[in-house]
Design a protein around this motif. Structure first.
Motif, PDB file in Angstrom:
ATOM      1  N   ALA A   1       9.719  11.878   9.848  1.00 31.10           N
ATOM      2  CA  ALA A   1       9.277  12.163   8.475  1.00 31.10           C
ATOM      3  C   ALA A   1       8.058  11.347   8.050  1.00 31.10           C
ATOM      4  O   ALA A   1       7.400  11.684   7.080  1.00 31.10           O
ATOM      5  CB  ALA A   1      10.431  11.902   7.501  1.00 31.10           C
ATOM      6  N   TYR A   2       7.764  10.273   8.777  1.00 29.27           N
ATOM      7  CA  TYR A   2       6.602   9.443   8.442  1.00 29.27           C
ATOM      8  C   TYR A   2       5.512   9.634   9.506  1.00 29.27           C
ATOM      9  O   TYR A   2       4.402  10.063   9.221  1.00 29.27           O
ATOM     10  CB  TYR A   2       6.967   7.959   8.395  1.00 29.27           C
ATOM     11  CG  TYR A   2       7.947   7.529   7.333  1.00 29.27           C
ATOM     12  CD1 TYR A   2       9.254   8.008   7.302  1.00 29.27           C
ATOM     13  CD2 TYR A   2       7.581   6.596   6.372  1.00 29.27           C
ATOM     14  CE1 TYR A   2      10.160   7.580   6.339  1.00 29.27           C
ATOM     15  CE2 TYR A   2       8.482   6.160   5.404  1.00 29.27           C
ATOM     16  CZ  TYR A   2       9.769   6.660   5.394  1.00 29.27           C
ATOM     17  OH  TYR A   2      10.650   6.230   4.436  1.00 29.27           O
ATOM     18  N   GLY A   3       5.853   9.279  10.744  1.00 30.21           N
ATOM     19  CA  GLY A   3       4.841   9.206  11.803  1.00 30.21           C
ATOM     20  C   GLY A   3       4.245  10.542  12.192  1.00 30.21           C
ATOM     21  O   GLY A   3       3.026  10.719  12.189  1.00 30.21           O
TER      22      GLY A   3
ATOM     23  N   ILE B   1       0.853  -1.201   0.000  1.00 28.46           N
ATOM     24  CA  ILE B   1       0.000   0.000   0.000  1.00 28.46           C
ATOM     25  C   ILE B   1       0.889   1.251   0.000  1.00 28.46           C
ATOM     26  O   ILE B   1       0.678   2.191  -0.763  1.00 28.46           O
ATOM     27  CB  ILE B   1      -0.943   0.011   1.228  1.00 28.46           C
ATOM     28  CG1 ILE B   1      -1.963  -1.133   1.142  1.00 28.46           C
ATOM     29  CG2 ILE B   1      -1.656   1.363   1.346  1.00 28.46           C
ATOM     30  CD1 ILE B   1      -2.836  -1.299   2.374  1.00 28.46           C
ATOM     31  N   HIS B   2       1.908   1.230   0.857  1.00 29.34           N
ATOM     32  CA  HIS B   2       2.790   2.392   0.989  1.00 29.34           C
ATOM     33  C   HIS B   2       3.518   2.697  -0.324  1.00 29.34           C
ATOM     34  O   HIS B   2       3.507   3.832  -0.789  1.00 29.34           O
ATOM     35  CB  HIS B   2       3.792   2.127   2.113  1.00 29.34           C
ATOM     36  CG  HIS B   2       4.713   3.266   2.391  1.00 29.34           C
ATOM     37  ND1 HIS B   2       4.433   4.246   3.317  1.00 29.34           N
ATOM     38  CD2 HIS B   2       5.907   3.609   1.852  1.00 29.34           C
ATOM     39  CE1 HIS B   2       5.414   5.122   3.336  1.00 29.34           C
ATOM     40  NE2 HIS B   2       6.326   4.768   2.454  1.00 29.34           N
ATOM     41  N   GLU B   3       4.130   1.694  -0.914  1.00 28.26           N
ATOM     42  CA  GLU B   3       4.945   1.948  -2.112  1.00 28.26           C
ATOM     43  C   GLU B   3       4.072   2.270  -3.329  1.00 28.26           C
ATOM     44  O   GLU B   3       4.411   3.148  -4.129  1.00 28.26           O
ATOM     45  CB  GLU B   3       5.891   0.774  -2.409  1.00 28.26           C
ATOM     46  CG  GLU B   3       6.800   0.335  -1.240  1.00 28.26           C
ATOM     47  CD  GLU B   3       7.599   1.461  -0.594  1.00 28.26           C
ATOM     48  OE1 GLU B   3       7.753   2.540  -1.214  1.00 28.26           O
ATOM     49  OE2 GLU B   3       8.064   1.271   0.554  1.00 28.26           O
ATOM     50  N   ILE B   4       2.938   1.576  -3.470  1.00 26.08           N
ATOM     51  CA  ILE B   4       2.022   1.937  -4.569  1.00 26.08           C
ATOM     52  C   ILE B   4       1.511   3.361  -4.320  1.00 26.08           C
ATOM     53  O   ILE B   4       1.380   4.172  -5.242  1.00 26.08           O
ATOM     54  CB  ILE B   4       0.857   0.921  -4.678  1.00 26.08           C
ATOM     55  CG1 ILE B   4       1.390  -0.451  -5.109  1.00 26.08           C
ATOM     56  CG2 ILE B   4      -0.207   1.434  -5.668  1.00 26.08           C
ATOM     57  CD1 ILE B   4       1.839  -0.585  -6.553  1.00 26.08           C
ATOM     58  N   GLY B   5       1.254   3.682  -3.054  1.00 24.42           N
ATOM     59  CA  GLY B   5       0.821   5.042  -2.709  1.00 24.42           C
ATOM     60  C   GLY B   5       1.832   6.089  -3.143  1.00 24.42           C
ATOM     61  O   GLY B   5       1.478   7.209  -3.532  1.00 24.42           O
ATOM     62  N   HIS B   6       3.107   5.729  -3.079  1.00 24.80           N
ATOM     63  CA  HIS B   6       4.163   6.665  -3.500  1.00 24.80           C
ATOM     64  C   HIS B   6       4.089   6.984  -4.999  1.00 24.80           C
ATOM     65  O   HIS B   6       4.675   7.962  -5.447  1.00 24.80           O
ATOM     66  CB  HIS B   6       5.536   6.065  -3.217  1.00 24.80           C
ATOM     67  CG  HIS B   6       6.077   6.401  -1.857  1.00 24.80           C
ATOM     68  ND1 HIS B   6       6.036   7.679  -1.318  1.00 24.80           N
ATOM     69  CD2 HIS B   6       6.704   5.625  -0.928  1.00 24.80           C
ATOM     70  CE1 HIS B   6       6.617   7.649  -0.135  1.00 24.80           C
ATOM     71  NE2 HIS B   6       7.023   6.435   0.135  1.00 24.80           N
ATOM     72  N   ILE B   7       3.409   6.139  -5.776  1.00 21.71           N
ATOM     73  CA  ILE B   7       3.306   6.482  -7.205  1.00 21.71           C
ATOM     74  C   ILE B   7       2.496   7.785  -7.335  1.00 21.71           C
ATOM     75  O   ILE B   7       2.707   8.570  -8.257  1.00 21.71           O
ATOM     76  CB  ILE B   7       2.701   5.317  -8.018  1.00 21.71           C
ATOM     77  CG1 ILE B   7       3.592   4.069  -7.830  1.00 21.71           C
ATOM     78  CG2 ILE B   7       2.617   5.680  -9.503  1.00 21.71           C
ATOM     79  CD1 ILE B   7       3.114   2.830  -8.567  1.00 21.71           C
TER      80      ILE B   7
ATOM     81  N   ASP C   1       6.665  13.594   0.862  1.00 18.56           N
ATOM     82  CA  ASP C   1       6.123  12.367   0.262  1.00 18.56           C
ATOM     83  C   ASP C   1       5.854  11.313   1.328  1.00 18.56           C
ATOM     84  O   ASP C   1       4.806  10.697   1.343  1.00 18.56           O
ATOM     85  CB  ASP C   1       7.029  11.829  -0.845  1.00 18.56           C
ATOM     86  CG  ASP C   1       8.405  11.417  -0.349  1.00 18.56           C
ATOM     87  OD1 ASP C   1       9.135  12.270   0.146  1.00 18.56           O
ATOM     88  OD2 ASP C   1       8.740  10.220  -0.448  1.00 18.56           O
ATOM     89  N   GLU C   2       6.796  11.116   2.273  1.00 19.40           N
ATOM     90  CA  GLU C   2       6.592  10.049   3.265  1.00 19.40           C
ATOM     91  C   GLU C   2       5.436  10.360   4.212  1.00 19.40           C
ATOM     92  O   GLU C   2       4.642   9.490   4.557  1.00 19.40           O
ATOM     93  CB  GLU C   2       7.876   9.805   4.070  1.00 19.40           C
ATOM     94  CG  GLU C   2       9.062   9.327   3.244  1.00 19.40           C
ATOM     95  CD  GLU C   2       8.830   8.015   2.517  1.00 19.40           C
ATOM     96  OE1 GLU C   2       7.778   7.388   2.721  1.00 19.40           O
ATOM     97  OE2 GLU C   2       9.714   7.627   1.727  1.00 19.40           O
ATOM     98  N   GLY C   3       5.365  11.597   4.655  1.00 22.82           N
ATOM     99  CA  GLY C   3       4.320  11.964   5.615  1.00 22.82           C
ATOM    100  C   GLY C   3       2.933  11.913   4.990  1.00 22.82           C
ATOM    101  O   GLY C   3       2.016  11.294   5.527  1.00 22.82           O
ATOM    102  N   LEU C   4       2.790  12.567   3.835  1.00 21.73           N
ATOM    103  CA  LEU C   4       1.483  12.580   3.163  1.00 21.73           C
ATOM    104  C   LEU C   4       1.066  11.161   2.780  1.00 21.73           C
ATOM    105  O   LEU C   4      -0.089  10.767   2.932  1.00 21.73           O
ATOM    106  CB  LEU C   4       1.543  13.461   1.905  1.00 21.73           C
ATOM    107  CG  LEU C   4       1.154  14.926   2.099  1.00 21.73           C
ATOM    108  CD1 LEU C   4       1.973  15.603   3.171  1.00 21.73           C
ATOM    109  CD2 LEU C   4       1.266  15.706   0.792  1.00 21.73           C
ATOM    110  N   ASN C   5       2.041  10.387   2.293  1.00 22.58           N
ATOM    111  CA  ASN C   5       1.738   9.030   1.864  1.00 22.58           C
ATOM    112  C   ASN C   5       1.408   8.125   3.051  1.00 22.58           C
ATOM    113  O   ASN C   5       0.502   7.296   2.977  1.00 22.58           O
ATOM    114  CB  ASN C   5       2.926   8.479   1.069  1.00 22.58           C
ATOM    115  CG  ASN C   5       2.657   7.101   0.510  1.00 22.58           C
ATOM    116  OD1 ASN C   5       1.544   6.819   0.080  1.00 22.58           O
ATOM    117  ND2 ASN C   5       3.645   6.233   0.545  1.00 22.58           N
ATOM    118  N   THR C   6       2.123   8.286   4.149  1.00 25.13           N
ATOM    119  CA  THR C   6       1.831   7.467   5.331  1.00 25.13           C
ATOM    120  C   THR C   6       0.441   7.790   5.875  1.00 25.13           C
ATOM    121  O   THR C   6      -0.281   6.913   6.352  1.00 25.13           O
ATOM    122  CB  THR C   6       2.912   7.676   6.408  1.00 25.13           C
ATOM    123  OG1 THR C   6       4.180   7.335   5.847  1.00 25.13           O
ATOM    124  CG2 THR C   6       2.658   6.818   7.631  1.00 25.13           C
TER     125      THR C   6
HETATM  126 ZN    ZN Z   1       7.959   5.758   1.711  1.00 29.52          ZN
END
Ligand code: ZN
Length: 789
Positions: A511-513, A433-439, A456-461
């Motif tokens: 950057a993610y959480g 889900i995470h990596e496809i989300g990065h597309i 990218d990491e925050g919005l995507n997470t």
């Molecule tokens: Zn990521």
């Protein structure tokens, strides 16, 4: 002369210092609601508006690539030729072009190696030390063999670590195009030994490789209106920032390999069998994933390795990068996902070795499609024809239309039985889900990863969390609930979210959480879903296939929702403060009626509440002189100081005469007035959410906005007028704000239940007993042990 000049300089400097210091007063600095545009965000211009949208003169470069690449399975090398077309859409003349050489990160003496630092503790994990030792022997980095113009003439260039500058004979003017050719090769790294975003994995059981090839060709560096040429070297964390363009890539691999790549396969007739083509056709409309290459078909190729090669041709339109994977071990399944929003079908496909089953055939393609379904709703419709998930040595990484995902079951060495942990199962679904989300972010919404990881990491997470919640009931989502970020928010070793990627401490949390949960709080508790979702989609749509900066995100979220969020961005993104709102006191008042009969009686009752020590109480029983001589008693013995006098009564009558009827009514109002005193101990201003419980058993939720702190961000008092009697008040009863200390959230305070630990005192070592204990393995002789020291 000299002296007087010196004096002059000093006075100018003093003047400047005074000016800078007085640019902002202490009062202004304490105002947590001051606007970011005044001091932090860049001034809006024709390229980027103050509303957060691209400006009327927005531009970005375009780079098209035509690449021939050979994957040498014998020597595990990449050999390539790239014909690059660079379109200068900027208003600037360019005297040189910069190219990113990401593989050079792995060269000896790279900037990363030269700036590597160790922990001060004398220890490391086995994998970390293996990597450090392996790096010394791995001959990594690009070997550039030629850089020429389209006519074949050499172009002059210089390599500076992970960047290469190509100098132009004459400047590339606005609107002009430059064609050039680069020939290169490199040794593919062992991604099991060096942690990387691409590489090879060797399977010792059958002697074959899986290749995940990424950041594999000289890619044009970004040239932007806000940063000029990217000049941050690749040091590992700051991934990349690139230009959009069209790619035609011919990938030559062993004839029995299956290739997954960014883009649409252009020559299926040359590389696929009839049955594979039939199955693919069937998969387009199938209800469940269809196997294109089965376990048996893949197994049959493992020992008779093809000696010939085959060329797979892919074309990708409007992408910022290109990656591929290749192996004869690949099983391949596919299913079409029809997107009702645009009437197009996306082929969701998974590529994995037999080692990935039973997890991969069950979950991979389903996870891809699930991601598209959810992300399409919260951002924009998936714009590409394929979405792929590949299993290989890389733990999790994204490129346009293709993702690398690591989790796999474990095989028992003796029985061959494959099992997987809870963590592996959900780790796989989540990483896909995470990596496809990065597309979507950052492959389409092209934020600058070399600077801002959170974009990218925050919005995507954040979106990943929403998608996980729609997968199954009680999905073990790790970064969605506010309480999940509390330990990090309390920690001292941290930097603001708005910190360059390479300098971040606690990368995952920072950057993610934290940004993901900050957005969750904005959506659920501050803006509300309707306003948030509209604004977030607006940001995604405004910046799809464009290059947003943090300011564009901050500004769009406010512009599209009508909510001033500068206080939120300032606190959550520019500081390391946390949320700790304490309810210090709840005070009860009733209206002073001014009626002396009522008020003096009230004072007398309060006076009687005052305590007396037991001894003093006993004193009261002592025989008094006035008992013996009652003639000593007078007026003051019959009246205490609370006795109402006529003067007071007259004064009260006069007061009533001077009041209007509505004022008199208020004097006799019987409401309970509560004053609730809050202090902000964490520093972040946040809304105050209250649950008030009353003596009659009822309760009430009161939701106050963060602006309650606008005049004083440290202390605030709130009034509550009610006919009821308050029993208790709780701050943040639903754990919505990531409050780091819930102990001070209750009034009256509660005694929390917890655990008191006991431990055993360590016995001293009995060396004589240790010496006599039996050896487990008689092969270990005392002699050998001595030698190994
Ligand atoms: Zn990521």
């Amino acid at each position: 002369m000299i002296k007087s000049i010196q004096i002059g300089i000093i006075s100018v400097l003093t003047f400047l210092t005074v000016q800078l210091a007085s640019a902002q007063t202490v009062e202004q600095l304490n105002d947590k609601f001051r606007q970011l545009s005044d001091e932090i965000l860049p001034t809006a211009n024709v390229y980027r508006t103050a509303s957060g949208a691209p400006g009327h003169k927005y531009w970005q470069q375009q780079v098209d690539y035509n690449i021939d690449v050979t994957l040498d399975d014998e020597k595990q090398r990449i050999i390539g030729t790239a014909r690059v077309k660079y379109y200068n859409a900027s208003p600037d003349s360019l005297r040189y072009l910069w190219v990113q050489l990401d593989q050079n990160r792995f060269a000896h003496n790279s900037g990363e190696r030269k700036s590597a630092f160790a922990s001060e503790k004398p220890k490391a994990s086995y994998t970390a030390l293996r990597q450090a030792i392996h790096e010394k022997s791995y001959d990594g980095g690009y070997k550039i063999s030629a850089v020429t113009d389209s006519g074949g003439a050499d172009l002059s260039y210089i390599i500076n670590d992970t960047m290469m500058r190509i100098d132009l004979a004459s400047p590339l003017r606005p609107g002009q195009q430059m064609d050039f050719v680069i020939d290169w090769s490199y040794n593919i790294l062992d991604a099991r030994k060096i942690r990387a975003r691409g590489g090879k994995e060797y399977f010792k059981d059958d002697g074959n490789y899986i290749y995940e090839i990424a950041q594999w060709f000289p890619r044009m560096a970004a040239y932007s209106d806000y940063d000029g040429w990217t000049n941050k070297q690749f040091l590992r964390n700051g991934e990349f920032t690139l230009e959009f363009g069209d790619y035609d890539v011919a990938i030559t691999v062993p004839a029995d390999h299956i290739v997954s790549a960014t883009g649409l396969l252009q020559n299926p007739d040359e590389v696929l069998t009839e049955i594979q083509k039939q199955r693919l056709k069937e998969a387009e409309t199938a209800k469940t994933p269809v196997m294109i290459v089965t376990t048996d078909e893949a197994a049959a190729k493992l020992d008779k390795r093809a000696k010939t090669t085959r060329t797979w041709r892919f074309r990708a339109v409007n992408v910022r990068d290109f990656a591929f994977a290749s192996s004869r071990k690949f099983l391949w399944d596919a299913r079409g996902y029809y997107q009702p929003e645009n009437g197009k079908t996306v082929m969701a496909m998974s590529f994995y070795p037999e080692e990935g089953n039973p997890l991969w055939e069950k979950y991979s393609t389903q996870s891809i499609i699930h991601t598209l379904e959810v992300y399409n709703r919260y951002s924009f419709v998936y714009p590409y024809p394929v979405a792929q998930s590949v299993n290989g040595p890389v733990g999790g990484m994204e490129y346009p239309m293709i993702t690398f995902n690591g989790p796999r079951p474990t095989k028992d060495e003796v029985t061959g039985e494959k099992t997987y942990s809870h963590r592996t199962k959900y780790g796989l679904i989540s990483v896909i889900i995470h990596e496809i989300g990065h597309i979507y972010f950052p492959m389409v919404v092209n934020s600058d990863e070399r600077q801002w990881t959170w974009m990218d990491e925050g919005l995507n997470t954040f979106l990943q969390g929403l998608a996980e919640e729609e997968w199954e009931k009680d999905y073990p989502t790790r970064r969605a609930e506010p309480y999940q970020i509390v330990d990090y928010m309390k920690s001292t070793r941290q930097v603001p979210i708005m910190t360059n990627s390479e300098s971040i401490l606690q990368f995952g949390n920072n950057a993610y959480g934290k940004p993901a949960i900050a957005l969750r709080i904005l959506r659920e508790s501050i803006m509300g879903r309707e306003l948030f979702d509209f604004a977030f989609r607006e940001y995604a749509k405004r910046w799809k296939f464009k290059r947003p900066t943090p300011a564009d995100f901050f500004r769009t979220m406010e512009d599209a929702s009508g909510v001033d969020l500068d206080w939120f961005w300032r606190g959550w993104f520019y500081t390391t403060q946390n949320v700790d709102i304490s309810l210090d006191n709840v005070r009860l008042f009733n209206i002073n009626s001014r009626d002396p009969e009522v008020e003096e009686a009230f004072k007398r009752a309060k006076h009687k509440e005052k305590g007396v020590s037991p001894d003093r109480l006993a004193d009261k029983k002592l025989k008094k002189r006035t008992d013996r001589f009652p003639e000593l008693l007078d007026f003051y013995n019959k009246n205490d100081k609370f006795t109402v006098t006529n003067k007071q009564r007259n004064k009260y009558a006069d007061l009533l005469d001077g009041l209007e009827d509505w004022q008199k009514e208020l004097l006799s109002d019987k409401s309970n007035i509560y004053l609730m005193d809050f202090t902000n101990r964490g520093g972040l201003v946040m809304p105050i959410f209250l649950q008030v419980s009353y003596e009659d058993g009822s309760s009430e939720d009161i939701r106050l906005t963060a602006e309650i702190w606008r005049k004083n961000s440290e202390k605030v008092t709130r009034m509550l007028i009610t006919d009821k009697i308050v029993k208790s008040v709780t701050v943040d009863p639903y754990w919505e704000t990531a409050d780091v200390n819930m102990d001070n959230n209750h009034f009256p305070r509660r005694i929390e239940k917890s655990r008191f630990d006991l431990f055993k005192t360590k016995k001293p070592r009995d060396m004589m007993k240790e010496f006599e204990s039996k050896l487990k393995d008689d092969k270990i002789t005392l002699d050998k042990k001595k030698k190994s020291r």
